[in-house]
Design an enzyme around this catalytic site. Structure first.
Site, PDB file in Angstrom:
ATOM      1  N   GLU A 275      -7.577  -3.311   7.244  1.00 24.73           N
ATOM      2  CA  GLU A 275      -7.043  -3.338   5.882  1.00 24.73           C
ATOM      3  C   GLU A 275      -5.556  -3.078   6.006  1.00 24.73           C
ATOM      4  O   GLU A 275      -5.139  -2.057   6.553  1.00 24.73           O
ATOM      5  CB  GLU A 275      -7.741  -2.265   5.047  1.00 24.73           C
ATOM      6  CG  GLU A 275      -7.587  -2.486   3.559  1.00 24.73           C
ATOM      7  CD  GLU A 275      -6.372  -1.772   3.008  1.00 24.73           C
ATOM      8  OE1 GLU A 275      -5.424  -2.484   2.621  1.00 24.73           O
ATOM      9  OE2 GLU A 275      -6.346  -0.543   2.986  1.00 24.73           O
ATOM     10  N   CYS A 309      -0.432   0.577   0.095  1.00 22.20           N
ATOM     11  CA  CYS A 309      -0.594  -0.835   0.462  1.00 22.20           C
ATOM     12  C   CYS A 309      -0.816  -1.677  -0.789  1.00 22.20           C
ATOM     13  O   CYS A 309      -0.619  -2.881  -0.768  1.00 22.20           O
ATOM     14  CB  CYS A 309      -1.719  -1.002   1.462  1.00 22.20           C
ATOM     15  SG  CYS A 309      -3.250  -0.316   0.903  1.00 22.20           S
TER      16      CYS A 309
HETATM   17  C1  UN1 Z   1      -3.439   2.353   0.255  1.00 18.97           C
HETATM   18  O1  UN1 Z   1      -2.558   2.081  -0.532  1.00 18.97           O
HETATM   19  O2  UN1 Z   1      -3.203   2.371   1.464  1.00 18.97           O
HETATM   20  O3  UN1 Z   1      -6.278   1.918  -4.718  1.00 18.97           O
HETATM   21  C2  UN1 Z   1      -4.791   2.735  -0.216  1.00 18.97           C
HETATM   22  C3  UN1 Z   1      -5.566   2.882  -4.454  1.00 18.97           C
HETATM   23  C4  UN1 Z   1      -6.120   3.968  -3.579  1.00 18.97           C
HETATM   24  C5  UN1 Z   1      -6.109   3.568  -2.147  1.00 18.97           C
HETATM   25  C6  UN1 Z   1      -4.811   2.979  -1.679  1.00 18.97           C
HETATM   26  N1  UN1 Z   1      -7.470   4.267  -3.981  1.00 18.97           N
HETATM   27  O4  UN1 Z   1      -4.430   2.974  -4.867  1.00 18.97           O
END
Ligand code: UN1
Length: 548
Positions: A275, A309
């Protein structure tokens, strides 16, 4: 030498407890077999420091794992595998329930540690811990849920059903931005499904890594089932490349993830679920409620200092509402509260580390070089914008060094620009992972907006803001992303949903249900209840010989 405990004080010289391998804390074999260091100082080349990004000050020193340490951890994981997989799902989940309660009981304390070590503001630090126990709850609760399907057979006397088996040893490599939640995305599921684990936490958040390892130790999980090696990319690569690892779960940069996926793809029988990042966009149509649009865009662009991310770096706005949206968005971005992560009225904490600040600077410069009109540039924050500390902060009021201390934090503020859309602009294609966001004006219909939206190599998260259900549904069906939101920020996914992207962003495994696919093998089990053998597809079961 004192060790850094989970209820650690702020002394700079404290040492972490090393790696957790085969049920023991160990400093590992770095000196003997690691990269060459200065042998006159036993620790040279073997240790690294965790840093408070708000002050730049070290929190504690940790052992840097080597290939030899990874080797020992994998050996432990392999030898524990048989006994662990022989336990029932429910017995395996019992160890996780202990951790679930501990995460809940220590919510405030751990939330603060997350904020201190990775710089997220305190509501985010606490949400990280909450997300962790949600994932543990999901995985441990799922132990009592059905795990397969009964499948009809063409033959009345046959039973057919799907069963799952653990793949064996799962290597987990996790990022710093969710230092408690993401490890449990990987490990809670891998473990309940019957795999043993070798985990490398991010080198920026070894303190959080140590606390999680302590929780596993205290849970009484059998030795070798859970192993943790602290360290850098070389230790991560040693995990990913080792043939004893059956599945690699990776969350992190596209650069590293693609390398892992490429290498593992060439190894038969091995699987990588990766991911990675995004160049996420929010489409704001002429039918948008602009209150929602501005709120969602601010949250998506600046929460976690843009270091999710799923953070948005592109706001694709219809010409009819562009000017008003721009004025309102810029107004808030000018004032958004950057500050001490431990203060409740902070919206954005610092960036994670000095190198990352430089990376953000390069992306800001790139946008300028490619013709951007800069609307907000708070990259270099004014002195008065840099926090001067709080009671829980790393600097103390009494030592008179408070401001100086915070002045060494990795502060950056929002950078907002507008640019005419062109397909090959690097600033609209490359992920910055910071509070860096483009406004792109479009004209025409939803099809035109989605075309711009899809024009990146990534496909993780995105949102549409509109009151028109046809526009919403068009975006739902045509946006090339794994996580699509309507009238919401594009951050904040819940654990029970699939989490993952398409295109360069990943292969959509690492959350809840989907991760099970990556850490188990399925067997289609077919059983005959008759004394005769009867075949499907009308295939003859008669054995014919020359005697017939
Ligand atoms: C990430 O940004 O690496 O959806 C994960 C979200 C969180 C997870 C983010 N539950 O913003």
């Amino acid at each position: 030498m004192p060790t850094v405990s989970s209820r650690m004080s702020q002394q700079r010289t404290e040492r972490g407890r090393g790696h957790y391998i085969g049920g023991e804390w160990t400093d590992g074999n770095g000196a003997e077999r690691g990269p060459a260091g200065d042998r006159t100082q036993p620790d040279a080349g073997r240790t690294f420091e965790s840093e408070n990004p708000a002050t730049g000050e070290p929190l504690a020193t940790f052992q840097r794992g080597t290939v030899a340490d990874v080797d020992a951890a994998l050996a432990a994981a392999e030898s524990a595998a048989e006994e662990w997989r022989s336990l029932s799902y429910i017995d395996r989940a019992e160890f996780l329930w202990d951790i679930y309660h501990e995460l809940r009981d220590r919510h405030d304390e751990l939330g603060k540690i997350v904020s201190k070590e990775c710089g997220k503001e305190i509501s985010e630090g606490k949400a990280d811990v909450t997300e962790a126990w949600h994932m543990v709850e999901w995985a441990a609760g799922n132990a009592r849920h059905p795990h397969g399907d009964v499948v009809p057979s063409e033959i009345g006397s046959k039973d057919a059903y799907m069963r799952r088996k653990p793949r064996g040893v799962v290597g987990c490599i996790t990022p710093w931005n969710f230092p408690v939640a993401i490890p449990f995305w990987h490990m809670a599921i891998a473990l309940v499904e019957g795999n043993t684990v070798v985990w490398k936490p991010a080198e920026q958040t070894p303190w959080c890594g140590q606390i999680i390892a302590e929780m596993f130790e205290e849970s009484g999980i059998p030795d070798g089932v859970f192993n943790m090696v602290q360290g850098f990319g070389d230790a991560g690569a040693a995990i990913a490349d080792d043939e004893r690892v059956d599945t690699v779960l990776f969350t992190g940069s596209a650069e590293v993830g693609h390398e892992i996926a490429g290498n593992v793809g060439g190894e038969p029988g091995k699987l990588a679920a990766c991911e990675m990042g995004g160049k996420n966009g929010i489409v704001i149509t002429e039918e948008a409620d602009l209150d929602i649009a501005v709120h969602a865009a601010i949250m998506s662009s600046f929460k976690t200092t843009g270091q999710r991310c799923v953070s948005s770096e592109r706001l694709i706005v219809h010409e009819d509402v562009y000017d008003e949206f721009k004025a309102r968005f810029v107004d808030i971005a000018e004032d958004i509260a950057v500050g001490d992560p431990l203060e409740a009225d902070t919206f954005m904490g610092p960036a994670i580390e000095a190198d990352h600040v430089e990376k953000i600077r390069r992306h800001n410069d790139l946008a300028r070089d490619e013709g951007a009109t800069v609307l907000v540039d708070r990259f270099e924050l004014a002195d008065e914008e840099i926090p001067d500390g709080s009671e829980d902060g790393a600097a103390t009021a009494a030592d008179g060094e408070r401001s100086a201390s915070y002045a060494n934090g990795h502060w950056v503020g929002p950078f907002v620009y507008e640019i005419d859309y062109e397909s090959d602009l690097r600033c609209l294609n490359e992920e910055c992972f910071g509070p860096h966001v483009a406004l792109i004006e479009y004209s025409g219909d939803i099809e035109d907006a989605v075309e711009i939206h899809n024009d990146t190599p990534y496909g993780l998260a995105g949102a549409i803001i509109s009151e028109d259900y046809r526009q919403l549904n068009y975006f739902r069906d045509r946006a090339e992303i794994g996580l699509a939101y309507a009238n919401l920020p594009c951050i904040g996914a819940e654990v029970q949903l699939p989490f993952g992207g398409v295109k360069k962003s990943g292969n959509g495994y690492p959350s809840a249900r989907e991760a099970i696919e990556a850490v188990t093998e399925r067997t289609a089990w077919t059983m005959n209840n008759s004394r005769e053998i009867e075949m499907a597809q009308g295939l003859s079961a008669d054995i014919k010989t020359t005697e017939d």
